[in-house]
Design an enzyme around this catalytic site. Structure first.
Site, PDB file in Angstrom:
ATOM      1  N   CYS A  41     -25.621 -68.322   4.244  1.00 21.40           N
ATOM      2  CA  CYS A  41     -25.247 -67.697   2.971  1.00 21.40           C
ATOM      3  C   CYS A  41     -24.165 -68.499   2.242  1.00 21.40           C
ATOM      4  O   CYS A  41     -24.309 -68.822   1.073  1.00 21.40           O
ATOM      5  CB  CYS A  41     -24.765 -66.262   3.222  1.00 21.40           C
ATOM      6  SG  CYS A  41     -24.207 -65.449   1.725  1.00 21.40           S
ATOM      7  N   LYS A  49     -26.538 -71.459  -4.111  1.00 24.57           N
ATOM      8  CA  LYS A  49     -27.702 -71.161  -4.971  1.00 24.57           C
ATOM      9  C   LYS A  49     -27.246 -70.452  -6.246  1.00 24.57           C
ATOM     10  O   LYS A  49     -27.674 -70.792  -7.349  1.00 24.57           O
ATOM     11  CB  LYS A  49     -28.691 -70.303  -4.180  1.00 24.57           C
ATOM     12  CG  LYS A  49     -29.961 -69.854  -4.895  1.00 24.57           C
ATOM     13  CD  LYS A  49     -29.841 -68.601  -5.714  1.00 24.57           C
ATOM     14  CE  LYS A  49     -29.286 -67.384  -5.044  1.00 24.57           C
ATOM     15  NZ  LYS A  49     -30.180 -66.711  -4.119  1.00 24.57           N
ATOM     16  N   GLU A 179     -36.757 -68.706  -7.012  1.00 27.50           N
ATOM     17  CA  GLU A 179     -35.384 -68.914  -7.482  1.00 27.50           C
ATOM     18  C   GLU A 179     -35.138 -70.384  -7.828  1.00 27.50           C
ATOM     19  O   GLU A 179     -34.603 -70.705  -8.893  1.00 27.50           O
ATOM     20  CB  GLU A 179     -34.377 -68.442  -6.419  1.00 27.50           C
ATOM     21  CG  GLU A 179     -34.344 -66.923  -6.291  1.00 27.50           C
ATOM     22  CD  GLU A 179     -33.252 -66.408  -5.368  1.00 27.50           C
ATOM     23  OE1 GLU A 179     -32.939 -65.221  -5.461  1.00 27.50           O
ATOM     24  OE2 GLU A 179     -32.709 -67.179  -4.542  1.00 27.50           O
ATOM     25  N   HIS A 432     -23.630 -46.392 -23.856  1.00 24.95           N
ATOM     26  CA  HIS A 432     -24.356 -46.993 -24.969  1.00 24.95           C
ATOM     27  C   HIS A 432     -23.502 -48.010 -25.699  1.00 24.95           C
ATOM     28  O   HIS A 432     -22.303 -47.772 -25.871  1.00 24.95           O
ATOM     29  CB  HIS A 432     -24.777 -45.872 -25.933  1.00 24.95           C
ATOM     30  CG  HIS A 432     -25.622 -46.362 -27.053  1.00 24.95           C
ATOM     31  ND1 HIS A 432     -26.926 -46.789 -26.878  1.00 24.95           N
ATOM     32  CD2 HIS A 432     -25.350 -46.526 -28.381  1.00 24.95           C
ATOM     33  CE1 HIS A 432     -27.420 -47.167 -28.046  1.00 24.95           C
ATOM     34  NE2 HIS A 432     -26.490 -47.029 -28.958  1.00 24.95           N
ATOM     35  N   GLU A 437     -28.777 -47.943 -19.576  1.00 27.95           N
ATOM     36  CA  GLU A 437     -28.955 -46.566 -20.040  1.00 27.95           C
ATOM     37  C   GLU A 437     -30.441 -46.188 -20.125  1.00 27.95           C
ATOM     38  O   GLU A 437     -30.787 -45.013 -20.070  1.00 27.95           O
ATOM     39  CB  GLU A 437     -28.277 -46.340 -21.393  1.00 27.95           C
ATOM     40  CG  GLU A 437     -28.909 -47.103 -22.547  1.00 27.95           C
ATOM     41  CD  GLU A 437     -28.241 -46.813 -23.894  1.00 27.95           C
ATOM     42  OE1 GLU A 437     -27.967 -45.644 -24.179  1.00 27.95           O
ATOM     43  OE2 GLU A 437     -27.981 -47.782 -24.646  1.00 27.95           O
TER      44      GLU A 437
HETATM   45  P1  NDP Z   1     -40.530 -65.822   1.979  1.00 31.80           P
HETATM   46  O1  NDP Z   1     -41.066 -65.246   3.219  1.00 31.80           O
HETATM   47  O2  NDP Z   1     -39.928 -64.944   0.947  1.00 31.80           O
HETATM   48  O3  NDP Z   1     -41.689 -66.652   1.235  1.00 31.80           O
HETATM   49  C1  NDP Z   1     -42.452 -67.606   1.912  1.00 31.80           C
HETATM   50  C2  NDP Z   1     -43.509 -68.108   0.966  1.00 31.80           C
HETATM   51  O4  NDP Z   1     -44.248 -69.138   1.628  1.00 31.80           O
HETATM   52  C3  NDP Z   1     -44.509 -67.027   0.558  1.00 31.80           C
HETATM   53  O5  NDP Z   1     -44.819 -67.167  -0.798  1.00 31.80           O
HETATM   54  C4  NDP Z   1     -45.722 -67.358   1.438  1.00 31.80           C
HETATM   55  O6  NDP Z   1     -46.943 -67.039   0.834  1.00 31.80           O
HETATM   56  C5  NDP Z   1     -45.616 -68.876   1.511  1.00 31.80           C
HETATM   57  N1  NDP Z   1     -46.383 -69.392   2.637  1.00 31.80           N
HETATM   58  C6  NDP Z   1     -46.134 -69.209   3.961  1.00 31.80           C
HETATM   59  N2  NDP Z   1     -47.087 -69.818   4.697  1.00 31.80           N
HETATM   60  C7  NDP Z   1     -47.963 -70.371   3.826  1.00 31.80           C
HETATM   61  C8  NDP Z   1     -49.152 -71.129   3.974  1.00 31.80           C
HETATM   62  N3  NDP Z   1     -49.645 -71.431   5.181  1.00 31.80           N
HETATM   63  N4  NDP Z   1     -49.796 -71.532   2.861  1.00 31.80           N
HETATM   64  C9  NDP Z   1     -49.325 -71.218   1.638  1.00 31.80           C
HETATM   65  N5  NDP Z   1     -48.187 -70.516   1.439  1.00 31.80           N
HETATM   66  C10 NDP Z   1     -47.514 -70.095   2.511  1.00 31.80           C
HETATM   67  O7  NDP Z   1     -39.528 -66.956   2.461  1.00 31.80           O
HETATM   68  P2  NDP Z   1     -38.398 -67.765   1.718  1.00 31.80           P
HETATM   69  O8  NDP Z   1     -38.300 -69.045   2.460  1.00 31.80           O
HETATM   70  O9  NDP Z   1     -38.610 -67.797   0.248  1.00 31.80           O
HETATM   71  O10 NDP Z   1     -37.103 -66.912   2.004  1.00 31.80           O
HETATM   72  C11 NDP Z   1     -36.758 -66.555   3.341  1.00 31.80           C
HETATM   73  C12 NDP Z   1     -35.997 -65.264   3.360  1.00 31.80           C
HETATM   74  O11 NDP Z   1     -34.690 -65.497   2.885  1.00 31.80           O
HETATM   75  C13 NDP Z   1     -36.579 -64.204   2.442  1.00 31.80           C
HETATM   76  O12 NDP Z   1     -37.532 -63.418   3.087  1.00 31.80           O
HETATM   77  C14 NDP Z   1     -35.389 -63.415   2.054  1.00 31.80           C
HETATM   78  O13 NDP Z   1     -35.270 -62.353   2.961  1.00 31.80           O
HETATM   79  C15 NDP Z   1     -34.233 -64.380   2.184  1.00 31.80           C
HETATM   80  N6  NDP Z   1     -33.746 -64.794   0.847  1.00 31.80           N
HETATM   81  C16 NDP Z   1     -33.192 -63.852   0.045  1.00 31.80           C
HETATM   82  C17 NDP Z   1     -32.733 -64.198  -1.212  1.00 31.80           C
HETATM   83  C18 NDP Z   1     -32.138 -63.153  -2.078  1.00 31.80           C
HETATM   84  O14 NDP Z   1     -31.732 -62.112  -1.569  1.00 31.80           O
HETATM   85  N7  NDP Z   1     -32.061 -63.348  -3.390  1.00 31.80           N
HETATM   86  C19 NDP Z   1     -32.821 -65.556  -1.717  1.00 31.80           C
HETATM   87  C20 NDP Z   1     -33.449 -66.465  -0.791  1.00 31.80           C
HETATM   88  C21 NDP Z   1     -33.871 -66.076   0.437  1.00 31.80           C
HETATM   89  P3  NDP Z   1     -47.651 -65.600   1.070  1.00 31.80           P
HETATM   90  O15 NDP Z   1     -46.811 -64.580   0.374  1.00 31.80           O
HETATM   91  O16 NDP Z   1     -48.984 -65.817   0.455  1.00 31.80           O
HETATM   92  O17 NDP Z   1     -47.703 -65.390   2.554  1.00 31.80           O
END
Ligand code: NDP
Length: 451
Positions: A41, A49, A179, A432, A437
């Site tokens: 983080c 980020k 993001e 407002h 709101e």
């Molecule tokens: P996520 O799990 O959110 O997303 C992973 C992405 O990779 C999905 O779109 C998934 O597609 C894709 N993917 C996985 N395997 C394949 C594949 N074989 N082929 C094609 N696409 C694939 O992971 P992130 O790395 O984005 O983030 C990790 C975690 O970190 C999040 O779950 C979140 O909890 C946390 N995070 C939170 C943030 C916040 O609070 N703002 C910011 C950044 C991270 P599909 O959906 O089709 O499976």
């Protein structure tokens, strides 16, 4: 003396929170960390980020400022200068974290921790004993979703870039992908976001997903979606992503954002009888206990809700239960979350399809052009949705995409946690003129679904 009440492995958000709370109850605590203090983080996630998001946001702010009457604001973004300032800020925060650990009276040791027997941790060859051990080692980018991903940057390297690539391909459609795609476009790169589903952010309310996709396209990002991804390869000085329909997407640089994996390799889990899921996650019960007596795990290494505040809550619950004599459990059901895209998303509770699957549902919506953007001639829209239980009027979900959505939804999370009804929203007076709101001013449901 090498004996403690608690040894925590990992000095990220979860590990530090547990250690400080336990030390506050008088426990003798050792924290072991093999990287920088502060974890994902602070060092390579949420904090840098968001600093990058602020940097990228000035492009639109400058355009709007001009529309509001300001002149002479044209400029060029210097990623190198941002990176230098970011480094100084992260160094400052890491020092602050070290200070928090020291002030709590916990001991910090640099090195790689390995479980060698129940109650015994070895750090670079030296043995330490503790009545309780907490694993809080987090997660790291996965690189095995498709062939060739080892060629790509991950969010770790992206946050340390000093020059903006002219074009960048972002692979994935989750939090990190959308993001960074949004941020990179804001900084001026030509961005293609490639994911296999039809909309980004699987699992989010469909109305947020569709509107985010539309808003990103309107900002000039290219979405290469709805086709399975096959492999990444080098082409000359750049890269090509091969897709299942035979098409290729090319760019000068690539970000792999296809998920993260719990960090468990080399921890010696097999020595103490802890098995992991195929993705490396450590299974725990509602009190974060692992299969091994005397060993707990919190945060991303357990792959529950992988969010910093959740890790911190799990960590504090562990310390309160084990050292404070106050048994505490974390409720993982109602967790608010935000996506820091432009426009941003804030969301809590059930999506519309999730609520409908459980029973009669009323859906209230509002969509409008935010005042500031409308004045400046921008195309932005704000969308808000309340998902309400058709039987007892309880608000089950709050969803928003638009400026300030994370801040607004965080405040409404209190109402949901308290079990607020739609009538409670109705009798709340508006502030407002604000965007928030609108959540108090939704009169008739747009849709009613009977069971
Ligand atoms: P996520 O799990 O959110 O997303 C992973 C992405 O990779 C999905 O779109 C998934 O597609 C894709 N993917 C996985 N395997 C394949 C594949 N074989 N082929 C094609 N696409 C694939 O992971 P992130 O790395 O984005 O983030 C990790 C975690 O970190 C999040 O779950 C979140 O909890 C946390 N995070 C939170 C943030 C916040 O609070 N703002 C910011 C950044 C991270 P599909 O959906 O089709 O499976």
């Amino acid at each position: 003396m090498n004996s403690y009440d608690l040894i925590t492995i990992g000095a990220g958000s979860g590990g530090v929170a547990a250690s400080r709370r336990a030390a506050g109850y008088g426990a003798r605590v050792l924290i072991v960390e093999n990287d920088r203090v502060g974890g994902t983080c602070v060092i390579r996630g949420c904090v840098p980020k968001k600093l990058m998001m602020y940097a990228a946001g000035f492009r639109e702010s400058l355009r709007e400022a001009h529309a509001f009457g300001w002149d002479g604001l044209d400029g060029r973004f210097d990623l190198g200068r941002w990176a230098a300032s970011k480094k100084a800020e992260i160094d400052r925060l890491e020092d602050a974290y070290r200070g928090l650990i020291a002030d709590a009276g916990a001991e910090l040791r640099a090195g790689h921790a390995k479980l060698v027997a129940p109650g015994t941790v070895e750090v670079d060859g030296q043995a330490f004993q503790a009545g309780r051990i907490l694993i809080a080692t987090g997660a790291a980018p996965a690189r095995d979703a498709i062939a060739g991903l080892e060629l790509a940057m991950t969010s770790n390297e992206l946050l340390d870039l000093r020059e903006l690539p002219a074009s960048i391909l972002v692979i994935g459609g989750g939090y990190i992908a959308v993001e960074f795609a949004s941020i990179l476009a804001g900084m001026g790169a030509q961005v293609t976001l490639a994911f296999r589903d039809r909309s980004p952010l699987r699992g989010f309310d469909p109305d947020l997903r569709v509107r985010l996709a539309g808003a990103l396209e309107q900002r000039g990002l290219r979405l290469a979606c709805g086709v399975a991804l096959q492999a990444l390869e080098r082409v000359g000085p750049g890269y090509a992503l091969l897709r299942a329909d035979g098409t290729r997407v090319e760019a000068a640089a690539v970000l792999n954002a296809t998920g993260r994996r719990p960090t468990t390799a080399g921890l010696g889990l097999e020595r103490v009888g802890i098995e992991t899921a195929p993705n490396g996650a450590i299974a725990v019960d509602v009190e974060s206990r692992t299969q091994a007596t005397g060993i707990w795990a919190v945060g991303d290494v357990t792959n529950r809700r992988n969010l910093t505040p959740v890790a911190i809550a799990e960590a504090r619950a562990f310390a309160d239960t084990e050292f404070g004599g106050r048994p505490t459990r974390v409720d993982h059901r109602t967790v608010a979350t935000a996506v820091f895209t432009e426009p941003s998303i804030g969301t809590i509770g059930l999506s519309e399809p999730e609520a409908i699957a459980l029973g009669p549902t009323d859906v209230y919506e509002s969509e409008f052009r935010p005042m500031k953007s409308a004045f400046a001639g921008g195309a932005q829209r704000t969308y808000m949705k309340l998902v309400v239980d058709g039987r007892d009027d309880r608000v089950l979900g709050v969803h928003m995409i638009g400026p300030d959505a994370p801040e607004i939804v965080q405040s409404l999370a209190v109402a949901l946690t308290c079990g607020a009804t739609k009538r409670d929203f109705d009798r709340t007076l508006a502030v407002h003129p604000t965007a928030a709101e609108e959540f108090m001013l939704m009169r008739a449901p747009q849709r009613r679904t009977a069971a």
